[in-house]
Design an enzyme around this catalytic site. Structure first.
Site, PDB file in Angstrom:
ATOM      1  N   ASP A  12       3.785   2.683  -3.545  1.00  0.00           N
ATOM      2  CA  ASP A  12       4.143   1.807  -2.421  1.00  0.00           C
ATOM      3  C   ASP A  12       5.573   1.335  -2.664  1.00  0.00           C
ATOM      4  O   ASP A  12       6.091   1.450  -3.783  1.00  0.00           O
ATOM      5  CB  ASP A  12       3.185   0.601  -2.362  1.00  0.00           C
ATOM      6  CG  ASP A  12       3.528  -0.366  -1.223  1.00  0.00           C
ATOM      7  OD1 ASP A  12       3.925   0.096  -0.135  1.00  0.00           O
ATOM      8  OD2 ASP A  12       3.411  -1.599  -1.411  1.00  0.00           O
ATOM      9  N   SER A  13       6.167   0.754  -1.632  1.00  0.00           N
ATOM     10  CA  SER A  13       7.503   0.180  -1.781  1.00  0.00           C
ATOM     11  C   SER A  13       7.482  -1.023  -2.720  1.00  0.00           C
ATOM     12  O   SER A  13       8.534  -1.580  -3.010  1.00  0.00           O
ATOM     13  CB  SER A  13       8.006  -0.288  -0.414  1.00  0.00           C
ATOM     14  OG  SER A  13       7.127  -1.288   0.067  1.00  0.00           O
ATOM     15  N   TYR A  44      10.825  -0.818   2.392  1.00  0.00           N
ATOM     16  CA  TYR A  44      11.062   0.506   2.986  1.00  0.00           C
ATOM     17  C   TYR A  44      11.169   0.381   4.512  1.00  0.00           C
ATOM     18  O   TYR A  44      11.758   1.225   5.168  1.00  0.00           O
ATOM     19  CB  TYR A  44       9.888   1.457   2.699  1.00  0.00           C
ATOM     20  CG  TYR A  44       9.825   2.067   1.323  1.00  0.00           C
ATOM     21  CD1 TYR A  44      10.641   1.643   0.276  1.00  0.00           C
ATOM     22  CD2 TYR A  44       8.914   3.104   1.070  1.00  0.00           C
ATOM     23  CE1 TYR A  44      10.540   2.226  -0.982  1.00  0.00           C
ATOM     24  CE2 TYR A  44       8.818   3.695  -0.172  1.00  0.00           C
ATOM     25  CZ  TYR A  44       9.622   3.260  -1.201  1.00  0.00           C
ATOM     26  OH  TYR A  44       9.514   3.845  -2.432  1.00  0.00           O
ATOM     27  N   GLY A  45      10.547  -0.676   5.037  1.00  0.00           N
ATOM     28  CA  GLY A  45      10.395  -0.800   6.498  1.00  0.00           C
ATOM     29  C   GLY A  45      11.696  -0.834   7.272  1.00  0.00           C
ATOM     30  O   GLY A  45      11.712  -0.562   8.459  1.00  0.00           O
ATOM     31  N   CYS A  75       1.118   2.986   1.531  1.00  0.00           N
ATOM     32  CA  CYS A  75       2.186   2.338   2.297  1.00  0.00           C
ATOM     33  C   CYS A  75       2.189   2.947   3.690  1.00  0.00           C
ATOM     34  O   CYS A  75       2.332   4.173   3.827  1.00  0.00           O
ATOM     35  CB  CYS A  75       3.506   2.628   1.583  1.00  0.00           C
ATOM     36  SG  CYS A  75       4.976   2.039   2.444  1.00  0.00           S
ATOM     37  N   ASN A  76       2.009   2.118   4.699  1.00  0.00           N
ATOM     38  CA  ASN A  76       2.008   2.631   6.083  1.00  0.00           C
ATOM     39  C   ASN A  76       3.368   3.221   6.443  1.00  0.00           C
ATOM     40  O   ASN A  76       3.459   4.222   7.148  1.00  0.00           O
ATOM     41  CB  ASN A  76       1.724   1.494   7.073  1.00  0.00           C
ATOM     42  CG  ASN A  76       0.312   0.971   6.975  1.00  0.00           C
ATOM     43  OD1 ASN A  76      -0.536   1.312   7.780  1.00  0.00           O
ATOM     44  ND2 ASN A  76       0.037   0.145   5.987  1.00  0.00           N
ATOM     45  N   THR A  77       4.438   2.583   5.970  1.00  0.00           N
ATOM     46  CA  THR A  77       5.788   3.022   6.330  1.00  0.00           C
ATOM     47  C   THR A  77       6.067   4.415   5.753  1.00  0.00           C
ATOM     48  O   THR A  77       6.606   5.285   6.442  1.00  0.00           O
ATOM     49  CB  THR A  77       6.831   2.004   5.798  1.00  0.00           C
ATOM     50  OG1 THR A  77       6.418   0.690   6.176  1.00  0.00           O
ATOM     51  CG2 THR A  77       8.201   2.287   6.341  1.00  0.00           C
ATOM     52  N   GLU A 153       7.321  -9.981  -2.072  1.00  0.00           N
ATOM     53  CA  GLU A 153       7.951  -9.332  -3.234  1.00  0.00           C
ATOM     54  C   GLU A 153       8.712 -10.322  -4.114  1.00  0.00           C
ATOM     55  O   GLU A 153       8.850 -10.107  -5.309  1.00  0.00           O
ATOM     56  CB  GLU A 153       8.904  -8.215  -2.773  1.00  0.00           C
ATOM     57  CG  GLU A 153       8.208  -6.979  -2.217  1.00  0.00           C
ATOM     58  CD  GLU A 153       7.481  -6.164  -3.278  1.00  0.00           C
ATOM     59  OE1 GLU A 153       7.922  -6.129  -4.434  1.00  0.00           O
ATOM     60  OE2 GLU A 153       6.442  -5.560  -2.921  1.00  0.00           O
ATOM     61  N   CYS A 185       0.442  -2.905   7.445  1.00  0.00           N
ATOM     62  CA  CYS A 185       1.299  -2.861   6.249  1.00  0.00           C
ATOM     63  C   CYS A 185       0.419  -3.292   5.085  1.00  0.00           C
ATOM     64  O   CYS A 185      -0.323  -4.275   5.201  1.00  0.00           O
ATOM     65  CB  CYS A 185       2.480  -3.805   6.419  1.00  0.00           C
ATOM     66  SG  CYS A 185       3.445  -4.054   4.911  1.00  0.00           S
ATOM     67  N   THR A 186       0.510  -2.563   3.982  1.00  0.00           N
ATOM     68  CA  THR A 186      -0.422  -2.835   2.879  1.00  0.00           C
ATOM     69  C   THR A 186      -0.117  -4.142   2.148  1.00  0.00           C
ATOM     70  O   THR A 186      -0.936  -4.617   1.362  1.00  0.00           O
ATOM     71  CB  THR A 186      -0.432  -1.662   1.880  1.00  0.00           C
ATOM     72  OG1 THR A 186       0.916  -1.413   1.434  1.00  0.00           O
ATOM     73  CG2 THR A 186      -1.006  -0.420   2.511  1.00  0.00           C
ATOM     74  N   HIS A 187       1.034  -4.738   2.420  1.00  0.00           N
ATOM     75  CA  HIS A 187       1.295  -6.063   1.844  1.00  0.00           C
ATOM     76  C   HIS A 187       0.487  -7.149   2.563  1.00  0.00           C
ATOM     77  O   HIS A 187       0.193  -8.195   1.979  1.00  0.00           O
ATOM     78  CB  HIS A 187       2.783  -6.432   1.966  1.00  0.00           C
ATOM     79  CG  HIS A 187       3.687  -5.756   0.978  1.00  0.00           C
ATOM     80  ND1 HIS A 187       3.956  -4.410   1.006  1.00  0.00           N
ATOM     81  CD2 HIS A 187       4.403  -6.263  -0.074  1.00  0.00           C
ATOM     82  CE1 HIS A 187       4.803  -4.110   0.027  1.00  0.00           C
ATOM     83  NE2 HIS A 187       5.087  -5.218  -0.645  1.00  0.00           N
TER      84      HIS A 187
HETATM   85  N1  DGL Z   1       3.693  -1.846   2.094  1.00  0.00           N
HETATM   86  C1  DGL Z   1       4.432  -1.141   3.053  1.00  0.00           C
HETATM   87  C2  DGL Z   1       3.677  -0.709   4.263  1.00  0.00           C
HETATM   88  O1  DGL Z   1       2.487  -0.569   4.196  1.00  0.00           O
HETATM   89  C3  DGL Z   1       5.866  -1.229   3.229  1.00  0.00           C
HETATM   90  C4  DGL Z   1       6.529  -2.512   3.328  1.00  0.00           C
HETATM   91  C5  DGL Z   1       8.017  -2.332   3.253  1.00  0.00           C
HETATM   92  O2  DGL Z   1       8.486  -1.970   2.194  1.00  0.00           O
HETATM   93  O3  DGL Z   1       8.687  -2.555   4.254  1.00  0.00           O
HETATM   94  O4  DGL Z   1       4.257  -0.459   5.279  1.00  0.00           O
END
Ligand code: DGL
Length: 264
Positions: A12-13, A44-45, A75-77, A153, A185-187
């Protein structure tokens, strides 16, 4: 040693994909796992598709060097921007995570669902395709969760700033009368208690962690790669920034995890 003992690799990011990892070890506690938290490159988004692909390749190659038997793009992104590329380039099976548009669209009674995700996910071709296919008769209220990943983060999840951002993002969805909120988003599963305080009982939250975990199990079964050891797996985490935020998110667990700071 049999291949079934090899790691399931996660990346993941940053620390967010641990929400998926925590779900997975509930149903597959004996699997050995290696998780890469690329926090130095979060979020990453906000990056371009090409940058997300390059980072996803770097993470994949590290996990392949460690002999991962399957890779979870937690990570969805990264999934929505890079998984097709990863599948074309590498032999290993990949499992990705995408916003759960389909179940929300099937269950909504108000015909309005909300989605909170990163800009990279909401602007991806894969997201457009999935929404077009499963939610064409439903109004999808999209909101970029600007700033949320950064606060998580940096260890500033439990702050007034976070609450204010969430109120600003969710109130307009309530005005639209959504009855399902998709966490894309997994966060964001780490924000569920705060989100619930804002949206109340009437709106149901959908995230994809459990569905992804079942999918991991199915693929391992099909490929004869399930780890059949009778003891709990070894859980390793590599992070390329300070370890404290990750350590805090994992310290509720009743068993050991190994967290290492590494350059990658
Ligand atoms: N955890 C990530 C997701 O599921 C990315 C968040 C990010 O880095 O922007 O999209």
């Amino acid at each position: 040693m049999s291949k079934a003992n090899n790691f399931i690799g996660f990346f993941d990011s940053g620390v967010g994909g641990t929400s998926i990892w925590k779900e997975m070890i509930q149903i597959l506690p004996n699997e050995n796992t290696l998780y890469l938290a690329d926090s130095a490159n979060a979020p990453y988004g906000k990056k371009s598709k090409d940058e997300i692909i390059a980072l996803s390749e770097k993470n994949t190659e590290l996990l392949l060097n460690k002999n991962s038997k399957l890779i979870v793009v937690a990570c969805n992104t990264a999934t929505t921007n890079a998984i097709a590329h990863l599948r074309a380039k590498y032999q290993v099976p990949f499992i990705g995570i995408e916003p759960a548009i389909k179940p929300a669209a099937l269950q909504t009674k108000t015909n309005k669902v909300g989605i909170l995700a990163t800009q990279g996910t909401l602007t991806s071709a894969l997201f457009a395709k999935t929404s077009g296919e499963f939610a064409k008769d439903v109004k999808v209220v999209e909101q970029v969760g600007k700033g949320l990943v950064e606060l998580i983060e940096s260890g500033n999840m439990d702050t007034r700033k976070m609450e204010d951002l969430l109120i600003g993002y969710l109130n307009p969805m309530l005005t639209e009368n959504i009855d399902y909120l998709i966490l894309g988003c997994t966060h964001y599963p780490y924000l569920i208690p705060k989100i619930k305080k804002i949206i109340g009982q009437e709106v149901s939250i959908i995230d994809s962690g459990y569905a992804v975990s079942k999918q991991i199990k199915n693929i391992l079964q099909q490929k004869n790669l399930l780890n059949t050891q009778s003891k709990r797996g070894t859980y390793r985490f590599y992070i390329n920034t300070e370890t404290s935020v990750l350590t805090n998110l994992l310290n509720e667990l009743a068993f050991d995890v190994k967290i290492e700071k590494k350059v990658f």
